[in-house]
Design an enzyme around this catalytic site. Structure first.
Site, PDB file in Angstrom:
ATOM      1  N   HIS A 113      -8.713   0.512  -3.716  1.00  9.36           N
ATOM      2  CA  HIS A 113      -9.297   0.337  -2.418  1.00  9.36           C
ATOM      3  C   HIS A 113      -9.789   1.595  -2.080  1.00  9.36           C
ATOM      4  CE1 HIS A 113      -9.477  -0.744   2.287  1.00  9.36           C
ATOM      5  NE2 HIS A 113     -10.134  -0.416   1.763  1.00  9.36           N
ATOM      6  N   GLY A 154       1.442  -1.980   4.364  1.00  8.97           N
ATOM      7  CA  GLY A 154       1.552  -0.897   4.123  1.00  8.97           C
ATOM      8  C   GLY A 154       3.175  -0.758   5.104  1.00  8.97           C
ATOM      9  N   MET A 180      -9.282   7.459  -0.399  1.00  8.59           N
ATOM     10  CA  MET A 180      -9.853   8.478   1.217  1.00  8.59           C
ATOM     11  C   MET A 180     -10.656   9.653   1.082  1.00  8.59           C
ATOM     12  SD  MET A 180      -7.650   7.117   4.395  1.00  8.59           S
ATOM     13  CE  MET A 180      -6.792   5.381   4.467  1.00  8.59           C
ATOM     14  N   MET A 239     -12.274   3.545  -0.293  1.00 11.39           N
ATOM     15  CA  MET A 239     -13.276   3.838   1.347  1.00 11.39           C
ATOM     16  C   MET A 239     -13.464   5.615   1.211  1.00 11.39           C
ATOM     17  SD  MET A 239      -9.579   2.790   3.727  1.00 11.39           S
ATOM     18  CE  MET A 239      -8.408   3.081   1.961  1.00 11.39           C
ATOM     19  N   ASP A 287      -4.965   3.787  -1.514  1.00 10.61           N
ATOM     20  CA  ASP A 287      -6.473   3.137  -0.916  1.00 10.61           C
ATOM     21  C   ASP A 287      -6.961   5.164  -1.105  1.00 10.61           C
ATOM     22  OD1 ASP A 287      -5.773   1.627   0.832  1.00 10.61           O
ATOM     23  OD2 ASP A 287      -3.834   2.374   1.139  1.00 10.61           O
ATOM     24  N   HIS A 322      -1.154  -1.118  -4.421  1.00 13.25           N
ATOM     25  CA  HIS A 322      -2.695  -0.706  -3.302  1.00 13.25           C
ATOM     26  C   HIS A 322      -2.370   0.598  -3.624  1.00 13.25           C
ATOM     27  CE1 HIS A 322      -6.034  -2.185  -0.701  1.00 13.25           C
ATOM     28  NE2 HIS A 322      -5.483  -0.844   0.000  1.00 13.25           N
ATOM     29  N   PHE A 368      -6.206   4.772   8.371  1.00  9.02           N
ATOM     30  CA  PHE A 368      -5.015   4.773   8.155  1.00  9.02           C
ATOM     31  C   PHE A 368      -4.245   3.658   8.527  1.00  9.02           C
ATOM     32  CE2 PHE A 368      -7.754   7.372  10.721  1.00  9.02           C
ATOM     33  CZ  PHE A 368      -7.333   9.282  10.555  1.00  9.02           C
ATOM     34  N   ASP A 424      -6.942  -6.663   4.797  1.00  7.73           N
ATOM     35  CA  ASP A 424      -5.401  -5.103   4.983  1.00  7.73           C
ATOM     36  C   ASP A 424      -5.772  -4.513   5.641  1.00  7.73           C
ATOM     37  OD1 ASP A 424      -4.522  -2.777   3.557  1.00  7.73           O
ATOM     38  OD2 ASP A 424      -6.452  -2.041   2.856  1.00  7.73           O
ATOM     39  N   GLY A 472      -0.243   1.557   9.858  1.00  6.76           N
ATOM     40  CA  GLY A 472       0.264   1.495  10.312  1.00  6.76           C
ATOM     41  C   GLY A 472      -0.373   0.871  11.914  1.00  6.76           C
ATOM     42  N   MET A 493     -11.435  -6.469   5.754  1.00 10.51           N
ATOM     43  CA  MET A 493     -10.587  -5.327   6.070  1.00 10.51           C
ATOM     44  C   MET A 493      -9.684  -5.646   7.548  1.00 10.51           C
ATOM     45  SD  MET A 493      -9.602  -2.625   5.081  1.00 10.51           S
ATOM     46  CE  MET A 493      -9.170  -1.687   5.176  1.00 10.51           C
ATOM     47  N   SER A 537       0.733  -1.157  -0.224  1.00 11.76           N
ATOM     48  CA  SER A 537       0.456  -0.040  -0.193  1.00 11.76           C
ATOM     49  C   SER A 537       0.457   1.600  -0.114  1.00 11.76           C
ATOM     50  CB  SER A 537      -0.799   0.118   1.358  1.00 11.76           C
ATOM     51  OG  SER A 537      -1.029   1.354   1.387  1.00 11.76           O
TER      52      SER A 537
HETATM   53  C1  DX5 Z   1      -6.049   1.476   5.698  1.00 10.48           C
HETATM   54  C2  DX5 Z   1      -5.637   1.401   4.552  1.00 10.48           C
HETATM   55  C3  DX5 Z   1      -4.449  -0.499   4.274  1.00 10.48           C
HETATM   56  C4  DX5 Z   1      -3.672   0.503   5.091  1.00 10.48           C
HETATM   57  C5  DX5 Z   1      -2.786  -0.445   5.853  1.00 10.48           C
HETATM   58  O1  DX5 Z   1      -7.329   1.680   5.807  1.00 10.48           O
HETATM   59  O2  DX5 Z   1      -6.794   0.497   3.724  1.00 10.48           O
HETATM   60  O3  DX5 Z   1      -4.011  -0.210   3.215  1.00 10.48           O
HETATM   61  O4  DX5 Z   1      -2.344   0.907   4.276  1.00 10.48           O
HETATM   62  O5  DX5 Z   1      -1.532  -0.015   6.115  1.00 10.48           O
HETATM   63  P1  DX5 Z   1      -0.390  -1.224   7.212  1.00 10.48           P
HETATM   64  O6  DX5 Z   1       0.116  -1.662   6.216  1.00 10.48           O
HETATM   65  O7  DX5 Z   1       0.327  -0.489   7.753  1.00 10.48           O
HETATM   66  O8  DX5 Z   1      -1.539  -1.362   8.717  1.00 10.48           O
HETATM   67 ZN    ZN Z   2      -6.138  -0.701   1.894  1.00 11.44          ZN
END
Ligand code: DX5
Ligand code: ZN
Length: 223
Positions: free
Chosen positions: A64, A195, A35, A66, A33, A31, A141, A173, A143, A135, A8
């Site tokens: 993805h 990510g 948002m 969101m 994201d 990937h 977010f 994810d 991390g 999910m 990601s």
């Molecule tokens: C969060 C995103 C993820 C995010 C995952 O809502 O959809 O794709 O980048 O990040 P990590 O792998 O750091 O949890």
């Molecule tokens: Zn994602």
């Protein structure tokens, strides 16, 4: 299709996306994201940036979304050339129609489920989609800490897909790392978004290969 690793770029340097995507050569998908600050409390990027990414990478792009109102916005990502377009079940007004539109534009259609959304109601939809995204954190977010409570849902998703005989990928994810990926592969996931575990590594490509090795071994312990 087997195990796929989808880094990601949420954890990448947004000012240098082209070189950041080059760091993950060897990945199966990139990937992205999207948002909108409404469906989730964070704002990232939209269609113009996805279009620019599509011009600069050979990797299949996994969007993805969101966002609220994916019925209105998602087909354009497919039309732009994204390989996968995933919208959230909680946000879509007419998921079957939307999945058909995405497929009609030549992309694979994915349905995303937040941690508290059950998978069972989607059993009859499996023939309409190409990927279920389970999910493993609350979306919004990078991390965050992996939610172990999602593992039974991954297992139930795998049982549903196996029973259907359809080729529907099960993506996870959130919080995927070398400490959590084996549990998810064992539960039946086959597409792994990561990510911070990839972009936080000095050698992102090596991190991808390490995740792939761990997931492959956990999915097929005899290999
Ligand atoms: C969060 C995103 C993820 C995010 C995952 O809502 O959809 O794709 O980048 O990040 P990590 O792998 O750091 O949890
Ligand atoms: Zn994602």
């Amino acid at each position: 299709m087997g195990i796929q690793i989808a880094p990601s770029i949420l954890s990448a340097d947004f000012a240098n996306l082209e070189s950041e995507i080059q760091r993950i050569h060897g990945a199966d998908l990139v990937h992205v994201d999207v948002m909108d600050n409404h469906f989730v409390p964070n704002l990232t990027l939209g269609l113009p940036v996805v279009e620019a990414i599509l011009q600069r990478t050979e990797l299949p792009v996994d969007c993805h979304l969101m966002i609220e109102d994916p019925d209105r916005w998602a087909p354009a990502y497919a039309e732009a050339g994204a390989h996968n377009v995933t919208f959230h079940a909680e946000a879509a007004a007419a998921p079957i129609r939307l999945a058909r539109e995405i497929r009609g534009q030549g992309a694979r259609a994915g349905v995303g489920l937040k941690p508290a959304t059950p998978v069972e109601p989607f059993e009859d939809l499996l023939a309409e989609i190409d990927m279920l995204l389970v999910m493993t954190v609350e979306p919004g977010f990078g991390g965050q800490r992996f939610l172990d409570i999602c593992l039974p849902k991954i297992r139930r998703a795998r049982e549903m897909v196996s029973k259907s005989g359809l080729d529907v990928w099960i993506q996870i994810d959130g919080g995927v790392s070398k400490d959590t990926i084996e549990r998810c592969a064992d539960a039946g996931a086959d597409v792994f978004v990561a990510g911070s575990a990839v972009y936080g590594a000095d050698d992102a490509a090596a991190a991808v290969e390490e995740l792939r090795r761990l997931a492959s071994e956990a999915a097929d312990p005899g290999s």
